[in-house]
Design an enzyme around this catalytic site. Structure first.
Site, PDB file in Angstrom:
ATOM      1  N   GLU A 216     -19.892  20.049   6.538  1.00 60.39           N
ATOM      2  CA  GLU A 216     -20.996  19.525   5.741  1.00 60.39           C
ATOM      3  C   GLU A 216     -21.666  20.673   5.009  1.00 60.39           C
ATOM      4  O   GLU A 216     -21.680  21.807   5.484  1.00 60.39           O
ATOM      5  CB  GLU A 216     -22.022  18.812   6.624  1.00 60.39           C
ATOM      6  CG  GLU A 216     -21.537  17.489   7.164  1.00 60.39           C
ATOM      7  CD  GLU A 216     -22.606  16.757   7.946  1.00 60.39           C
ATOM      8  OE1 GLU A 216     -23.695  17.342   8.160  1.00 60.39           O
ATOM      9  OE2 GLU A 216     -22.358  15.612   8.352  1.00 60.39           O
TER      10      GLU A 216
ATOM     11  N   SER B 181     -24.071  16.235   4.519  1.00 67.56           N
ATOM     12  CA  SER B 181     -24.950  15.591   5.487  1.00 67.56           C
ATOM     13  C   SER B 181     -25.552  14.349   4.857  1.00 67.56           C
ATOM     14  O   SER B 181     -25.705  14.261   3.634  1.00 67.56           O
ATOM     15  CB  SER B 181     -26.062  16.559   5.885  1.00 67.56           C
ATOM     16  OG  SER B 181     -27.128  15.873   6.500  1.00 67.56           O
TER      17      SER B 181
END
Length: 562
Positions: free
Chosen positions: A450, A476
């Site tokens: 992420e 994210s």
């Protein structure tokens, strides 16, 4: 061997019944189980507790309430613990590569324990991002009676009269790098943002997936909304324990619940709440375990027809506990059922339909968090699928509605996340740039890191309206801005993103669904002819195994043989 008199013990009886199983029973006696315990259905409590992060910290205590419910309903619970990786703690480090890999390890470990011990049913306790889909994958793979219970959201932090989530801390890092706040301000935000146990507070990946699981039918409706430290969560634990025994006696299994219609409901839940792009990966992975065909086009189609009916961060105003105060995830479900946005006839783990489960939901008068299908916050859902010569197999973007729908800019190419972060910190990224981070895909990372540290730094420096990111990694759920992830094929397998050079022009067109590199097909082919795959980062251990087995992000980044 004859079938057991009690069909709810069909699996465990093979392990504990009869003369030849005396040794197995002896082991069980050593840890406190007597003959009466072993004559009941054995229920696996698959826990993902850890005290290394707040998200899953409360699950150890919650398990006791689940066990009490199982015992009260006539079963014998047995608990085991598997791993959990905190995305927030590992973000921006080599450790972040472990996050998506952990989804497969968790699913495999639950499967192994369930098969090894012959458990009759399962309650999986989850919180942080990958534990939720991993539990769903395991239940669908095993297809024995079971359910997933979410540990609950963290309460919002408070600072200078406003609610904080962990996303505010990441953006504060960017503000600090830009000289907008000082050391004391950053430290104050750091200490205020996370006041206790629970998963990240916005409609980030954990709360998106918790919402999804109630719509999918694999979590009890109404169970996810109470916060991690709310006393009602203990009651939800007890209810889950009794409910799994009802599931066992009825014979209702996860694949019976998680039908094609249920998966479409789940997609609508994700996109209709402005949820995380990670839901694309996770729903595709779970659908594969369920034997349900699902493609990127399904997400695009459903997002196009599904308005946003919950005003939640990062794209909106409110946090997860505000949903609970408004009436819960069940209120969102009722609005979507009533508006014809989801199929209300799908089953849930209660044995009742989604429509019946939400029929008597109580809405808090005057709440502003959940809208109606007729008067939504935005007319279309938040997830978009892009294709083009830079992403022929697809890419994913989340739009909140205030981003520009088109952007053309100069490529700034980085071979890994850390290099991009250094450039942002050094103020080398300027308005109009399109940051390209490659070799961070499922195989190339490995693990598809992420990029919240990078995206939050861009936003924190005030560049969120003028700089985009394109990556074969992922984001994210807290990411905001025009950020494109899951680019496929990834660079490590010779996807076109491997051919991008500094200074190339890239165009992002959300309405047209295009991600284009302003380079001819012949030139891209010529560049790729001279391309050589980089040496793998890991040649032994779990990362090497994962890289060898993992599929494309366009297929959910699942591991498979052959």
């Amino acid at each position: 061997m004859p079938a057991p008199a009690d069909p709810t013990r069909a699996r465990s009886s093979v392990v504990v019944d009869g003369r030849d199983r005396a040794a197995a029973r002896s082991f069980y006696h050593a840890v406190g189980f007597n003959d009466e315990d072993l004559s009941k259905p054995l229920v696996l409590i698959a826990n993902t507790w850890t005290d290394a992060m707040p998200c899953n910290f409360g699950l150890r205590a919650l398990a006791d309430h689940v066990k009490a419910g199982v015992r009260a309903a006539g079963g014998t619970p047995m608990e085991f613990n598997t791993i959990a990786i905190s995305d927030g703690i590992t973000m921006g480090t080599e450790g972040m590569k472990a996050s998506l890999v952990s989804r497969e390890v968790i699913a495999d470990s639950i499967e192994l324990v369930a098969r090894g011990y012959g458990f009759d049913a399962i309650v999986a306790l989850v919180a942080c991002d990958k534990t939720i889909p991993a539990a769903g994958m395991a239940l669908l793979r095993l297809d024995i009676p079971g359910l997933v219970l979410y540990g609950g959201s963290i309460a919002p932090g408070r600072y200078k009269g406003r609610d904080l989530t962990i996303g505010d801390v990441f953006e504060a890092i960017g503000e600090h790098a830009a000289g907008k706040i000082d050391d004391a301000e950053l430290k104050a935000i750091e200490y205020a943002a996370c006041p206790g146990a629970g998963a990240c507070g916005g409609q980030f990946t954990a709360n998106t997936m918790a919402t999804v699981f109630e719509f999918l039918g694999l979590s009890p409706v109404g169970s996810a909304s109470p916060g991690a430290t709310d006393p009602r969560k203990e009651r939800e634990g007890y209810r889950a324990g009794t409910m799994v025994m009802e599931l066992l006696r009825s014979g209702l299994t996860p694949r019976t619940i998680a039908t094609r219609a249920a998966f479409e409901n789940a997609i609508a839940a994700a996109t209709g709440t402005g949820g995380s792009t990670n839901s694309v990966l996770h729903l595709m992975a779970m659908a594969r375990e369920a034997g349900v065909p699902l493609s990127l086009e399904d997400f695009e189609r459903i997002s196009e027809r599904t308005p946003i009916v919950a005003d939640l961060r990062p794209g909106g105003k409110y946090v997860a506990l505000d949903v609970d105060k408004a009436g819960g995830i069940q209120l969102i479900a009722k609005r979507m059922v009533d508006g014809g946005l989801v199929d209300g006839d799908t089953l849930t783990v209660s044995g009742r339909s989604l429509r019946d489960e939400v029929a008597s939901v109580a809405e808090t008068p005057g709440q502003l968090v959940v809208a109606t299908a007729e008067r939504p916050f935005k007319k279309k859902g938040g997830l978009r699928i892009l294709r083009g010569n830079l992403a022929p197999d697809g890419a994913v973007v989340k739009v909140a509605g205030h981003e520009p729908m088109t952007r053309t800019g100069r490529a700034r190419v980085f071979e890994r996340e850390e290099d991009a972060m250094h450039a942002i910190d050094a103020r080398e990224i300027v308005a109009g740039d399109i940051v390209v981070i490659r070799y961070e895909g499922p195989k190339g990372g490995p693990g598809m890191r992420e990029m919240l540290g990078v995206t939050a730094a861009i936003v924190g420096q005030g560049l969120g309206d003028s700089v985009s990111l394109v990556t074969d990694g992922r984001f994210s759920g807290a990411t905001r801005g025009l950020m494109i992830g899951h680019v496929a094929p990834e660079a490590a397998v010779g996807g076109p993103i491997a051919a991008v050079r500094d200074g190339d022009t890239i165009t992002i067109d959300i309405d047209a669904g295009r991600l284009e590199l302003a380079v001819s097909a012949d030139e891209i082919a010529a560049r790729l002819r001279t391309w050589r795959a980089p040496a793998p980062h890991y040649t032994t251990g779990v990362f090497a195994k994962y890289a060898a087995l993992v599929s494309s992000a366009s297929e959910g980044a699942v591991t498979r043989v052959g």
